[in-house]
Motif scaffolding. Sequence first.
Motif, PDB file in Angstrom:
ATOM      1  N   GLY A  45       7.808  32.742  22.423  1.00  0.00           N
ATOM      2  CA  GLY A  45       8.868  32.802  23.423  1.00  0.00           C
ATOM      3  C   GLY A  45       8.552  31.918  24.607  1.00  0.00           C
ATOM      4  N   GLY A  46       9.588  31.383  25.223  1.00  0.00           N
ATOM      5  CA  GLY A  46       9.374  30.531  26.386  1.00  0.00           C
ATOM      6  C   GLY A  46      10.638  29.811  26.784  1.00  0.00           C
ATOM      7  N   THR A  47      10.465  28.714  27.521  1.00  0.00           N
ATOM      8  CA  THR A  47      11.603  27.998  28.094  1.00  0.00           C
ATOM      9  C   THR A  47      11.600  26.538  27.660  1.00  0.00           C
ATOM     10  OG1 THR A  47      11.446  29.428  30.024  1.00  0.00           O
ATOM     11  CG2 THR A  47      12.795  27.464  30.254  1.00  0.00           C
ATOM     12  N   PHE A  48      12.741  26.104  27.137  1.00  0.00           N
ATOM     13  CA  PHE A  48      12.949  24.706  26.780  1.00  0.00           C
ATOM     14  C   PHE A  48      13.613  23.993  27.947  1.00  0.00           C
ATOM     15  CE2 PHE A  48      12.711  26.598  22.550  1.00  0.00           C
ATOM     16  CZ  PHE A  48      11.972  25.657  21.848  1.00  0.00           C
ATOM     17  N   CYS A  49      13.122  22.817  28.263  1.00  0.00           N
ATOM     18  CA  CYS A  49      13.723  21.942  29.283  1.00  0.00           C
ATOM     19  C   CYS A  49      13.963  22.662  30.608  1.00  0.00           C
ATOM     20  CB  CYS A  49      15.019  21.328  28.767  1.00  0.00           C
ATOM     21  SG  CYS A  49      14.819  20.332  27.283  1.00  0.00           S
ATOM     22  N   ASP A  50      13.121  23.610  30.936  1.00  0.00           N
ATOM     23  CA  ASP A  50      13.237  24.406  32.171  1.00  0.00           C
ATOM     24  C   ASP A  50      14.597  25.071  32.325  1.00  0.00           C
ATOM     25  OD1 ASP A  50      10.627  23.856  33.036  1.00  0.00           O
ATOM     26  OD2 ASP A  50      11.261  21.984  33.972  1.00  0.00           O
ATOM     27  N   SER A  51      15.354  25.217  31.223  1.00  0.00           N
ATOM     28  CA  SER A  51      16.720  25.733  31.328  1.00  0.00           C
ATOM     29  C   SER A  51      17.134  26.726  30.255  1.00  0.00           C
ATOM     30  CB  SER A  51      17.711  24.566  31.279  1.00  0.00           C
ATOM     31  OG  SER A  51      17.482  23.682  32.337  1.00  0.00           O
ATOM     32  N   ILE A  52      16.524  26.648  29.079  1.00  0.00           N
ATOM     33  CA  ILE A  52      16.919  27.501  27.955  1.00  0.00           C
ATOM     34  C   ILE A  52      15.803  28.497  27.673  1.00  0.00           C
ATOM     35  CG2 ILE A  52      17.615  27.613  25.530  1.00  0.00           C
ATOM     36  CD1 ILE A  52      19.643  26.102  27.235  1.00  0.00           C
ATOM     37  N   ALA A  53      16.076  29.768  27.902  1.00  0.00           N
ATOM     38  CA  ALA A  53      15.121  30.839  27.589  1.00  0.00           C
ATOM     39  C   ALA A  53      15.248  31.164  26.107  1.00  0.00           C
ATOM     40  CB  ALA A  53      15.404  32.068  28.435  1.00  0.00           C
ATOM     41  N   PHE A  54      14.158  30.969  25.365  1.00  0.00           N
ATOM     42  CA  PHE A  54      14.128  31.223  23.924  1.00  0.00           C
ATOM     43  C   PHE A  54      13.403  32.538  23.677  1.00  0.00           C
ATOM     44  CE2 PHE A  54      11.780  30.619  19.837  1.00  0.00           C
ATOM     45  CZ  PHE A  54      12.880  30.713  19.002  1.00  0.00           C
ATOM     46  N   TYR A  55      14.110  33.506  23.103  1.00  0.00           N
ATOM     47  CA  TYR A  55      13.542  34.824  22.833  1.00  0.00           C
ATOM     48  C   TYR A  55      12.871  34.788  21.467  1.00  0.00           C
ATOM     49  CZ  TYR A  55      16.954  35.598  26.501  1.00  0.00           C
ATOM     50  OH  TYR A  55      17.688  35.482  27.653  1.00  0.00           O
ATOM     51  N   GLY A  56      11.692  34.194  21.435  1.00  0.00           N
ATOM     52  CA  GLY A  56      10.980  33.975  20.191  1.00  0.00           C
ATOM     53  C   GLY A  56       9.814  34.900  19.965  1.00  0.00           C
ATOM     54  N   ARG A  57       9.842  36.048  20.607  1.00  0.00           N
ATOM     55  CA  ARG A  57       8.763  37.018  20.441  1.00  0.00           C
ATOM     56  C   ARG A  57       9.320  38.333  19.918  1.00  0.00           C
ATOM     57  NH1 ARG A  57       5.435  36.754  26.005  1.00  0.00           N
ATOM     58  NH2 ARG A  57       4.320  34.842  25.625  1.00  0.00           N
ATOM     59  N   ALA A  58       8.425  39.095  19.332  1.00  0.00           N
ATOM     60  CA  ALA A  58       8.788  40.429  18.859  1.00  0.00           C
ATOM     61  C   ALA A  58       7.874  41.468  19.490  1.00  0.00           C
ATOM     62  CB  ALA A  58       8.689  40.487  17.339  1.00  0.00           C
ATOM     63  N   GLU A  59       7.222  41.095  20.609  1.00  0.00           N
ATOM     64  CA  GLU A  59       6.358  42.032  21.331  1.00  0.00           C
ATOM     65  C   GLU A  59       6.376  41.657  22.807  1.00  0.00           C
ATOM     66  OE1 GLU A  59       4.207  38.476  21.317  1.00  0.00           O
ATOM     67  OE2 GLU A  59       4.905  39.415  19.493  1.00  0.00           O
ATOM     68  N   GLY A  60       5.926  42.581  23.650  1.00  0.00           N
ATOM     69  CA  GLY A  60       5.873  42.314  25.086  1.00  0.00           C
ATOM     70  C   GLY A  60       7.237  42.430  25.753  1.00  0.00           C
ATOM     71  N   VAL A  61       7.262  42.138  27.045  1.00  0.00           N
ATOM     72  CA  VAL A  61       8.516  42.272  27.792  1.00  0.00           C
ATOM     73  C   VAL A  61       9.148  40.933  28.138  1.00  0.00           C
ATOM     74  CG1 VAL A  61       7.926  44.518  28.773  1.00  0.00           C
ATOM     75  CG2 VAL A  61       7.309  42.444  30.011  1.00  0.00           C
ATOM     76  N   HIS A  62       8.448  39.835  27.882  1.00  0.00           N
ATOM     77  CA  HIS A  62       8.978  38.520  28.195  1.00  0.00           C
ATOM     78  C   HIS A  62       9.400  37.802  26.921  1.00  0.00           C
ATOM     79  CE1 HIS A  62       7.638  38.843  32.342  1.00  0.00           C
ATOM     80  NE2 HIS A  62       6.480  39.286  31.886  1.00  0.00           N
ATOM     81  N   PHE A  63      10.616  37.285  26.894  1.00  0.00           N
ATOM     82  CA  PHE A  63      11.131  36.473  25.791  1.00  0.00           C
ATOM     83  C   PHE A  63      11.104  37.219  24.455  1.00  0.00           C
ATOM     84  CE2 PHE A  63       9.499  33.567  29.028  1.00  0.00           C
ATOM     85  CZ  PHE A  63      10.647  32.833  29.292  1.00  0.00           C
ATOM     86  N   SER A  99      20.896  30.361  28.648  1.00  0.00           N
ATOM     87  CA  SER A  99      20.637  29.253  29.572  1.00  0.00           C
ATOM     88  C   SER A  99      20.721  29.746  31.009  1.00  0.00           C
ATOM     89  CB  SER A  99      21.663  28.133  29.368  1.00  0.00           C
ATOM     90  OG  SER A  99      22.889  28.463  29.978  1.00  0.00           O
ATOM     91  N   GLU A 100      20.228  28.933  31.911  1.00  0.00           N
ATOM     92  CA  GLU A 100      20.300  29.274  33.328  1.00  0.00           C
ATOM     93  C   GLU A 100      21.738  29.238  33.833  1.00  0.00           C
ATOM     94  OE1 GLU A 100      19.549  25.496  36.048  1.00  0.00           O
ATOM     95  OE2 GLU A 100      17.823  25.919  34.774  1.00  0.00           O
ATOM     96  N   TRP A 101      22.659  28.702  33.047  1.00  0.00           N
ATOM     97  CA  TRP A 101      24.067  28.634  33.429  1.00  0.00           C
ATOM     98  C   TRP A 101      24.865  29.820  32.903  1.00  0.00           C
ATOM     99  CZ3 TRP A 101      21.446  24.349  31.418  1.00  0.00           C
ATOM    100  CH2 TRP A 101      21.108  23.383  32.355  1.00  0.00           C
ATOM    101  N   ARG A 122      28.292  31.815  23.573  1.00  0.00           N
ATOM    102  CA  ARG A 122      29.270  32.228  24.594  1.00  0.00           C
ATOM    103  C   ARG A 122      28.995  31.414  25.844  1.00  0.00           C
ATOM    104  NH1 ARG A 122      29.330  35.431  29.072  1.00  0.00           N
ATOM    105  NH2 ARG A 122      27.231  36.158  28.636  1.00  0.00           N
ATOM    106  N   GLY A 123      30.022  30.705  26.301  1.00  0.00           N
ATOM    107  CA  GLY A 123      29.883  29.849  27.471  1.00  0.00           C
ATOM    108  C   GLY A 123      30.055  30.597  28.778  1.00  0.00           C
ATOM    109  N   GLU A 124      29.939  29.843  29.866  1.00  0.00           N
ATOM    110  CA  GLU A 124      30.040  30.401  31.213  1.00  0.00           C
ATOM    111  C   GLU A 124      31.363  31.124  31.452  1.00  0.00           C
ATOM    112  OE1 GLU A 124      29.004  27.480  34.327  1.00  0.00           O
ATOM    113  OE2 GLU A 124      28.376  26.235  32.639  1.00  0.00           O
ATOM    114  N   ALA A 125      32.435  30.612  30.871  1.00  0.00           N
ATOM    115  CA  ALA A 125      33.754  31.198  31.084  1.00  0.00           C
ATOM    116  C   ALA A 125      34.054  32.340  30.116  1.00  0.00           C
ATOM    117  CB  ALA A 125      34.826  30.120  30.952  1.00  0.00           C
TER     118      ALA A 125
END
Length: 171
Positions: A45-63, A99-101, A122-125
């Motif tokens: 889990g982590g962040t791509f391009c400082d903008s996309i949070a990727f939930y790539g974990r199956a443990e812990g509280v982050h991502f 995303s951060e948007w 699902r987009g911003e709108a």
Amino acid sequence: MWVQRLLEFTGWEPSAHSVDWAAVEEELRVPLPPDFKRLCEGFGGGTFCDSIAFYGRAEGVHFNFLLPWQMPLSPLPSESGPYQEYTPGGKGYIKWASSEWGTAYCWLVDAQQPGTCPVLARGEAGEWCEYDMSTSEFLHRVLADEDFQPFGIARHGLDPTFRPGPGADGS
């Protein structure tokens, strides 16, 4: 192929994250896309391009993409369209990135049709778009394809990076 393209795009060295996929899929009562598993194993889990949070974990509280089933969190707003959040054994969306948007990247899954997981975004709108492509292809297009609209972020000129989430190094 698309997972490798993401590794090359970000310059990330695969981290070899171990996930008990049988336990995860048993908890969700639906198989997850094979390329998502490869993404998780290579990136965690982590962040791509400082903008996309990727939930790539199956443990812990982050991502952790399983967190909604382990700790009730607020789902996407119900007024955002015809889709409902997935409940184990049912039909609905499972969010795997955002995303951060305010964009949400999900799959539309149906436990009665295992193995069928189109990408649902699902987009911003609040508009929903469905894509018949793999998770890694969709993510690559979001990050690297300037013409991938309305969800592409390449037009913003962000650095092609991946930053692992807290605890990814075992701390």
